[in-house]
Design an enzyme around this catalytic site. Structure first.
Site, PDB file in Angstrom:
ATOM      1  N   GLU A  69       0.833  -1.208   0.000  1.00 60.89           N
ATOM      2  CA  GLU A  69       0.000   0.000   0.000  1.00 60.89           C
ATOM      3  C   GLU A  69       0.868   1.259   0.000  1.00 60.89           C
ATOM      4  OE1 GLU A  69      -3.073   1.982  -0.728  1.00 60.89           O
ATOM      5  OE2 GLU A  69      -3.714   0.034   0.066  1.00 60.89           O
ATOM      6  N   GLU A  76       1.496   6.236  -7.229  1.00 65.04           N
ATOM      7  CA  GLU A  76       0.446   7.164  -7.647  1.00 65.04           C
ATOM      8  C   GLU A  76       0.944   8.602  -7.621  1.00 65.04           C
ATOM      9  OE1 GLU A  76      -3.034   6.463  -5.284  1.00 65.04           O
ATOM     10  OE2 GLU A  76      -3.624   4.725  -6.474  1.00 65.04           O
ATOM     11  N   GLU A  85      -2.073  15.280 -16.561  1.00 64.64           N
ATOM     12  CA  GLU A  85      -3.259  15.063 -17.393  1.00 64.64           C
ATOM     13  C   GLU A  85      -3.504  13.559 -17.507  1.00 64.64           C
ATOM     14  OE1 GLU A  85      -5.052  17.651 -18.555  1.00 64.64           O
ATOM     15  OE2 GLU A  85      -3.616  18.943 -17.528  1.00 64.64           O
ATOM     16  N   TRP A  86      -4.752  13.186 -17.755  1.00 64.07           N
ATOM     17  CA  TRP A  86      -5.087  11.769 -17.903  1.00 64.07           C
ATOM     18  C   TRP A  86      -4.303  11.185 -19.078  1.00 64.07           C
ATOM     19  CZ3 TRP A  86      -6.829   8.217 -21.375  1.00 64.07           C
ATOM     20  CH2 TRP A  86      -7.231   6.987 -20.849  1.00 64.07           C
ATOM     21  N   ASP A  95      -3.614   1.387 -11.963  1.00 62.41           N
ATOM     22  CA  ASP A  95      -4.458   0.198 -11.801  1.00 62.41           C
ATOM     23  C   ASP A  95      -3.634  -1.026 -11.428  1.00 62.41           C
ATOM     24  OD1 ASP A  95      -6.617   1.790 -12.478  1.00 62.41           O
ATOM     25  OD2 ASP A  95      -6.938   0.878 -14.457  1.00 62.41           O
TER      26      ASP A  95
END
Length: 126
Positions: A69, A76, A85-86, A95
């Site tokens: 974790e 992240e 930006e995505w 993911d």
């Protein structure tokens, strides 16, 4: 020994440990899943102590989940920094890291059921 061949002094080690602990504290404060995992681990360890079963498999499973974790949160943060930006590859990285936490958590659940299940069942069925 450090990579340059010199020994790490105790004061430098404590300083490094302080930085690491700051990371753990940050993740605990900011990530609800980490807090849930910490308290699930505390509960599992309490059950293990109360049931008189070995603590080592529970400790290892908890350590694995919490470590993964922490790495997930670090990844992240790096992805967000590198790709504000995505981006489809950013999504894949996030993911996959979340998937690693899921796999570790399911493994820890299996360890918990294997170690705690039989004595809990005996206790509940008398």
């Amino acid at each position: 020994m450090r990579s340059d061949g010199s020994a790490l002094s105790p004061s430098r080690w404590w300083r490094s440990a302080g930085f690491a602990w700051a990371g753990v504290r940050h993740v605990y404060r900011t990530q609800a899943n980490f807090r849930i995992e910490v308290w699930a681990g505390v509960l599992a360890l309490g059950l293990a102590l109360g049931l008189g079963v070995p603590l080592s498999p529970i400790l290892l499973a908890c350590g694995l989940v919490l470590s993964v974790e922490l790495l997930n949160t670090a990844l992240e943060a790096v992805v967000d920094l590198a790709s504000p930006e995505w981006h489809p590859l950013a999504k894949v990285a996030k993911d996959a890291a979340a998937g690693a936490v899921l796999v570790a958590s399911l493994g820890a659940l299996g360890v918990g059921l294997a170690v705690l299940g039989p004595p809990l069942l005996r206790l509940l069925t008398g």
